[in-house]
Design an enzyme around this catalytic site. Structure first.
Site, PDB file in Angstrom:
ATOM      1  N   ASP A 114      91.624   8.888  31.536  1.00  0.00           N
ATOM      2  CA  ASP A 114      91.829  10.126  30.805  1.00  0.00           C
ATOM      3  C   ASP A 114      90.614  11.019  31.065  1.00  0.00           C
ATOM      4  O   ASP A 114      89.500  10.535  31.251  1.00  0.00           O
ATOM      5  CB  ASP A 114      91.974   9.819  29.311  1.00  0.00           C
ATOM      6  CG  ASP A 114      92.429  11.019  28.513  1.00  0.00           C
ATOM      7  OD1 ASP A 114      92.578  12.104  29.096  1.00  0.00           O
ATOM      8  OD2 ASP A 114      92.631  10.869  27.295  1.00  0.00           O
ATOM      9  N   ASP A 165     100.558   4.961  27.188  1.00  0.00           N
ATOM     10  CA  ASP A 165      99.348   4.271  26.738  1.00  0.00           C
ATOM     11  C   ASP A 165      99.174   4.536  25.257  1.00  0.00           C
ATOM     12  O   ASP A 165      99.655   5.549  24.737  1.00  0.00           O
ATOM     13  CB  ASP A 165      98.100   4.761  27.491  1.00  0.00           C
ATOM     14  CG  ASP A 165      97.578   6.076  26.910  1.00  0.00           C
ATOM     15  OD1 ASP A 165      96.601   6.033  26.133  1.00  0.00           O
ATOM     16  OD2 ASP A 165      98.167   7.144  27.196  1.00  0.00           O
TER      17      ASP A 165
END
Length: 378
Positions: free
Chosen positions: A94, A273
């Site tokens: 990320d 996720d």
């Protein structure tokens, strides 16, 4: 090698699909759930357990946290995050955009980037699109995320629109910078843009069209699971899947409960996720094939049945509910590991079963029955 995606099956009664993502560090069968290893570690679980017990195909790291600790210099010396944590399967990072806006002690958004203070020691830092690309190059993830602003869930329209315009300009800078630099570790890294736009349909459509025009190897949907009602999350996810390319993987960030995942698979999402399996596990909430268990409840004190007989993995059969409850009551760290493993194994089993049902052509009826079962409080 560049990421490739092949569609293998689509469900006749929904938008669910089964596919395969190929990266430099291996293949990923979709739909897939990615355990979150924010700071280079999936909490309470070893890499060997991720390989052998959980059978994780890809894990997630975070740019913000890894930049602050251990730092890019150490990661570079280790040969990237793969070498540092001894993980030779795919990794996604990320961009840290969400953490900058949710964790940093103070922040100032400018065209150049975001000035923020570390939540660890108060030190000041600047994240620009170019710097975030360089950090992720040093981390060495197979899939890296564009730097974006994640606006608050209840933002006014004008704020959400201005934020989206900034995110789009930052995306162009991410792409330009990444294209002007060489990979550090001998394999190609694949940039996923992030769709934003809050709960506004026209902004989401605009964002999807802009993201699609970049012809990236995959695309992400951000800014959901931030407190909005489930119905809104599904509505926006469906809209985004409708406008994002069908021949690229779609990644829904930060979602969610098992039933959220099943519903979003039915809408056309391929990748997920969430910290929920390990975070909830460490607090005594177990996701099982029969429903949700609060293992701290006294009712489990003399229940000597396996944690979850429906899961085809050793740990769920080896330990009993009574023993796991005892570990939590006694404050034994082993309890956190067992509960985290149970939940991670369950999530990976769930997406694997979803894939099988898509291929068999029975996904929708299976999903409806499974959702009702999984929501039960035992």
């Amino acid at each position: 090698m560049a990421l490739s995606f092949s569609l293998e099956h689509t469900d006749a009664d929904s938008k669910a699909r089964a596919g395969k993502i190929t990266t430099a560090h291996g293949e990923i069968s979709t739909p897939i759930f990615m355990p979150v290893g924010t700071a280079g570690s999936v909490k309470a679980v070893t890499q060997q357990q991720l390989y052998q017990e959980v059978k994780a195909q890809i894990i997630l790291g975070n740019t913000y946290h890894l930049y602050l600790r251990p730092g890019i210099e150490i990661l570079n010396k280790a040969g990237g995050l793969h070498g540092f944590m001894h993980w030779d399967k795919p990794i996604l990072t990320d961009s840290g955009g969400y953490q900058v806006f949710s964790l940093a002690q103070s922040r100032k958004i400018k065209e150049e980037g975001v000035l923020f203070q570390s939540h660890i020691d108060g030190s000041r830092h600047l994240f620009s699109p170019e710097k975030v690309m360089d950090i992720q190059r040093n981390i060495g993830a197979d899939i890296i995320m564009a730097f974006d602003e994640c606006p608050p869930g209840q933002s006014e329209y004008n704020y959400a629109k201005n934020s989206l315009m900034l995110t789009q300009r930052w995306l162009d800078r991410c792409i330009n910078h990444l294209n002007s630099t060489e990979p550090l570790y001998g394999y190609e890294q694949n940039l996923f843009p992030i769709v934003q736009g809050n709960q506004f349909h026209d902004l989401r459509k605009m964002s999807c069209e802009y993201v699609a025009s970049k012809q990236a190897p995959g695309n992400a949907i951000g800014g959901l699971s931030v407190g909005e009602p489930e119905a809104v999350m599904y509505e926006i996810t469906a809209l985004c899947c409708e406008h994002l390319p069908a021949d690229k993987p779609r990644y829904l960030m930060g979602v969610g409960t098992p039933w959220n995942i099943l519903e979003c698979i039915s809408l056309g999402v391929d990748m997920f996720d969430c910290v929920m399996p390990t975070r909830n596990g460490r607090n005594g909430m177990l996701f099982t094939t029969n429903g949700v268990i609060n293992i701290k409840n006294k009712k489990w004190a003399d229940d000597f049945t396996p944690i979850d007989e429906g899961l085809p993995n050793e740990i769920s059969h080896y330990y009993t509910k009574a023993y796991l409850r005892h570990l939590f009551v006694a404050g034994e760290l082993l309890g956190l590991t067992i509960a985290s493993l149970q939940n991670l194994c369950f999530y990976l089993w769930l997406v694997s079963e979803a894939r099988k049902e898509i291929i068999k052509g029975t996904f929708t009826s299976w999903k409806n029955a499974m959702t009702e079962q999984l929501k039960q409080r035992l």
